[in-house]
Design a protein around this motif. Structure first.
Motif, mmCIF file in Angstrom:
data_model
loop_
_atom_site.group_PDB
_atom_site.id
_atom_site.type_symbol
_atom_site.label_atom_id
_atom_site.label_comp_id
_atom_site.label_asym_id
_atom_site.label_seq_id
_atom_site.Cartn_x
_atom_site.Cartn_y
_atom_site.Cartn_z
ATOM 1 N N ALA A 121 0.855 -1.192 0.000
ATOM 2 C CA ALA A 121 0.000 0.000 0.000
ATOM 3 C C ALA A 121 0.884 1.232 0.000
ATOM 4 C CB ALA A 121 -0.906 0.005 1.222
ATOM 5 N N LEU A 122 0.657 2.119 -0.936
ATOM 6 C CA LEU A 122 1.357 3.392 -1.018
ATOM 7 C C LEU A 122 0.411 4.472 -0.514
ATOM 8 C CD1 LEU A 122 3.743 5.180 -1.952
ATOM 9 C CD2 LEU A 122 2.610 5.287 -4.192
ATOM 10 N N VAL A 123 0.824 5.181 0.537
ATOM 11 C CA VAL A 123 -0.003 6.230 1.137
ATOM 12 C C VAL A 123 0.542 7.588 0.700
ATOM 13 C CG1 VAL A 123 -0.750 7.276 3.309
ATOM 14 C CG2 VAL A 123 -0.561 4.790 3.122
ATOM 15 N N GLU A 124 -0.352 8.435 0.226
ATOM 16 C CA GLU A 124 0.029 9.774 -0.233
ATOM 17 C C GLU A 124 -1.031 10.784 0.207
ATOM 18 O OE1 GLU A 124 2.337 9.417 -4.263
ATOM 19 O OE2 GLU A 124 0.303 8.650 -4.523
ATOM 20 N N ARG A 150 -3.725 -3.804 5.957
ATOM 21 C CA ARG A 150 -3.477 -5.117 6.569
ATOM 22 C C ARG A 150 -4.646 -6.060 6.268
ATOM 23 N NH1 ARG A 150 -2.041 -3.718 11.657
ATOM 24 N NH2 ARG A 150 0.146 -3.908 11.133
ATOM 25 N N ALA A 151 -5.877 -5.572 6.406
ATOM 26 C CA ALA A 151 -7.057 -6.409 6.157
ATOM 27 C C ALA A 151 -7.129 -6.848 4.695
ATOM 28 C CB ALA A 151 -8.327 -5.646 6.543
ATOM 29 N N ARG A 152 -6.590 -6.040 3.813
ATOM 30 C CA ARG A 152 -6.573 -6.376 2.385
ATOM 31 C C ARG A 152 -5.489 -7.406 2.074
ATOM 32 N NH1 ARG A 152 -8.151 -3.208 -2.640
ATOM 33 N NH2 ARG A 152 -6.732 -3.981 -4.234
ATOM 34 N N GLY A 153 -4.564 -7.603 2.998
ATOM 35 C CA GLY A 153 -3.496 -8.576 2.800
ATOM 36 C C GLY A 153 -2.183 -7.981 2.331
ATOM 37 N N CYS A 154 -2.053 -6.668 2.399
ATOM 38 C CA CYS A 154 -0.806 -6.038 1.976
ATOM 39 C C CYS A 154 0.349 -6.487 2.866
ATOM 40 C CB CYS A 154 -0.926 -4.511 2.041
ATOM 41 S SG CYS A 154 -2.064 -3.840 0.817
ATOM 42 N N ALA A 155 1.532 -6.620 2.259
ATOM 43 C CA ALA A 155 2.716 -7.041 2.993
ATOM 44 C C ALA A 155 3.398 -5.859 3.676
ATOM 45 C CB ALA A 155 3.704 -7.724 2.052
ATOM 46 N N LEU A 156 3.158 -4.650 3.178
ATOM 47 C CA LEU A 156 3.743 -3.467 3.795
ATOM 48 C C LEU A 156 2.993 -2.226 3.368
ATOM 49 C CD1 LEU A 156 5.765 -1.632 1.718
ATOM 50 C CD2 LEU A 156 7.054 -3.731 1.856
ATOM 51 N N VAL A 157 3.179 -1.173 4.138
ATOM 52 C CA VAL A 157 2.644 0.149 3.822
ATOM 53 C C VAL A 157 3.850 1.062 3.675
ATOM 54 C CG1 VAL A 157 1.238 2.096 4.624
ATOM 55 C CG2 VAL A 157 0.521 -0.248 5.130
ATOM 56 N N GLN A 158 3.878 1.818 2.601
ATOM 57 C CA GLN A 158 4.995 2.734 2.387
ATOM 58 C C GLN A 158 4.466 4.117 2.071
ATOM 59 O OE1 GLN A 158 6.844 0.516 -0.805
ATOM 60 N NE2 GLN A 158 5.994 1.848 -2.365
ATOM 61 N N ALA A 178 9.746 3.136 9.337
ATOM 62 C CA ALA A 178 11.203 3.251 9.394
ATOM 63 C C ALA A 178 11.722 3.876 8.103
ATOM 64 C CB ALA A 178 11.830 1.873 9.583
ATOM 65 N N ARG A 179 12.762 4.698 8.240
ATOM 66 C CA ARG A 179 13.432 5.243 7.051
ATOM 67 C C ARG A 179 14.300 4.133 6.474
ATOM 68 N NH1 ARG A 179 15.012 11.399 7.430
ATOM 69 N NH2 ARG A 179 13.163 12.140 8.489
ATOM 70 N N SER A 180 13.850 3.550 5.393
ATOM 71 C CA SER A 180 14.562 2.395 4.858
ATOM 72 C C SER A 180 15.131 2.632 3.464
ATOM 73 C CB SER A 180 13.628 1.181 4.821
ATOM 74 O OG SER A 180 12.523 1.454 3.983
ATOM 75 N N HIS A 181 14.652 3.635 2.760
ATOM 76 C CA HIS A 181 15.069 3.874 1.385
ATOM 77 C C HIS A 181 15.198 5.379 1.142
ATOM 78 C CE1 HIS A 181 13.308 -0.121 1.152
ATOM 79 N NE2 HIS A 181 13.901 -0.292 -0.012
ATOM 80 N N ASP A 182 15.958 5.748 0.143
ATOM 81 C CA ASP A 182 15.950 7.118 -0.358
ATOM 82 C C ASP A 182 15.052 7.134 -1.582
ATOM 83 O OD1 ASP A 182 17.639 8.400 1.441
ATOM 84 O OD2 ASP A 182 19.442 7.819 0.347
ATOM 85 N N GLY A 183 14.247 8.185 -1.698
ATOM 86 C CA GLY A 183 13.350 8.289 -2.838
ATOM 87 C C GLY A 183 13.918 9.196 -3.909
ATOM 88 N N PHE A 184 13.559 8.925 -5.134
ATOM 89 C CA PHE A 184 13.993 9.732 -6.271
ATOM 90 C C PHE A 184 12.776 10.055 -7.112
ATOM 91 C CE2 PHE A 184 17.509 7.138 -4.940
ATOM 92 C CZ PHE A 184 18.592 8.024 -4.968
ATOM 93 N N LYS A 185 12.725 11.273 -7.629
ATOM 94 C CA LYS A 185 11.609 11.677 -8.480
ATOM 95 C C LYS A 185 12.140 12.342 -9.728
ATOM 96 C CE LYS A 185 8.429 12.210 -4.697
ATOM 97 N NZ LYS A 185 7.349 12.941 -4.112
ATOM 98 N N LEU A 186 11.479 12.134 -10.824
ATOM 99 C CA LEU A 186 11.793 12.776 -12.082
ATOM 100 C C LEU A 186 10.547 13.537 -12.501
ATOM 101 C CD1 LEU A 186 13.710 13.164 -14.508
ATOM 102 C CD2 LEU A 186 12.733 11.070 -15.484
ATOM 103 N N ARG A 187 10.613 14.844 -12.457
ATOM 104 C CA ARG A 187 9.450 15.674 -12.798
ATOM 105 C C ARG A 187 9.440 16.021 -14.280
ATOM 106 N NH1 ARG A 187 7.060 17.045 -8.038
ATOM 107 N NH2 ARG A 187 8.424 17.100 -6.238
ATOM 108 N N PHE A 188 8.235 16.149 -14.844
ATOM 109 C CA PHE A 188 8.086 16.501 -16.252
ATOM 110 C C PHE A 188 7.421 17.843 -16.361
ATOM 111 C CE2 PHE A 188 8.003 11.834 -16.224
ATOM 112 C CZ PHE A 188 9.110 11.613 -17.025
#
Length: 188
Positions: A121-124, A150-158, A178-188
Motif C-alpha cells: 500500500a502506497l499512502v500519499e 493489513r485487512a486487504r493482505g498487503c505485505a507493507l505500507v509505504q 522506518a526510514r529504509s530507502h531514499d526516494g527519487f523523483k523525475l518531474r516533467f
C-alpha cells in the motif's frame, strides 16, 4: 533487553502496539481507549464527489484552513477523482465528523512479485485540518489506513514525505514507519 528501551505492550497473538505519545494539552500519555472515546464520532471512509472541494482545500495549504468554497475544482481534478473512484486499487479516504472533513489520504494498492506476490500500500496526500492538529486525528487516520491495508493482505505500507517536513517524519516514526530507502523523483 536493550538498555533504555521499553518494549511495546503486547496485545495478544504476537501483536504489539507502541505506547501513545503524550497528549499536547496535558503531557500525559493517553491510552487507546481514551482516544477512541474522544474520537468516537469520527469515521474513515472513501471520499464522495461532493467532498472533492474539501479534500482539495486540505491539500492546498497544510499550514492554514482553506475554505472549500474558495477552491476551484478544475476538469483535471474532476478527471483524477473519477479515475481514483473507478480504480479498485485506489482509494481517496476522508476522516469525517458529521459533515466536516477533518483529514484525507490516498492509498494505492500496488501488486508486485516481491514480498511473495503480496500487494503493498502506497499512502500519499496525508493531511489533517490545520485547526484540528494535535488531538490524535493524524494518528487515528494513519492507524485506520494501515488497518485497511493489513485487512486487504498487503505485505507493507509505504509512503514518502518531503525532506523539509521534519515534524511529519517524527510523526511517521512514532507510528512505527522506518526510514529504509531514499526516494527519487523525475518531474516533467
Amino acid at each position: 533487553m536493550i538498555p533504555g528501551h521499553t518494549p511495546a505492550p503486547r496485545l495478544g497473538a504476537g501483536v504489539y502496539r507502541r505506547p501513545r505519545p503524550p497528549t499536547p494539552a496535558t503531557g500525559e500519555v493517553e491510552d487507546a481507549g481514551a482516544v477512541r472515546a474522544r474520537l468516537g464520532s469520527v469515521i474513515l471512509r472513501p471520499a464522495t464527489h461532493a467532498e472533492l472541494p474539501a479534500v482539495l482545500a486540505l491539500l492546498a495549504d497544510e499550514e492554514r484552513v482553506v475554505d472549500p468554497g474558495s477552491v476551484t475544482v478544475t476538469e483535471a481534478y474532476e478527471r483524477a477523482f473519477a479515475d481514483i473512484e473507478a480504480d479498485p486499487r485506489n482509494e481517496m479516504l476522508v476522516l469525517v465528523d458529521g459533515e466536516l472533513v477533518l483529514g484525507c489520504l490516498q492509498i494505492t494498492y500496488i501488486p508486485g512479485l516481491g514480498k511473495g506476490g503480496a500487494e503493498r500500500a502506497l499512502v500519499e496526500a496525508v493531511r489533517i485540518r490545520a485547526d484540528r492538529r494535535g488531538a490524535g486525528l493524524g494518528r487515528e487516520l494513519m492507524e485506520r489506513a494501515v488497518a485497511r491495508a493489513r485487512a486487504r493482505g498487503c505485505a507493507l505500507v509505504q509512503l514518502t514525505s518531503d525532506k523539509r517536513r521534519t515534524e511529519a517524519h517524527r510523526f511517521y516514526a512514532s507510528l512505527g514507519f522506518a526510514r529504509s530507502h531514499d526516494g527519487f523523483k523525475l518531474r516533467f
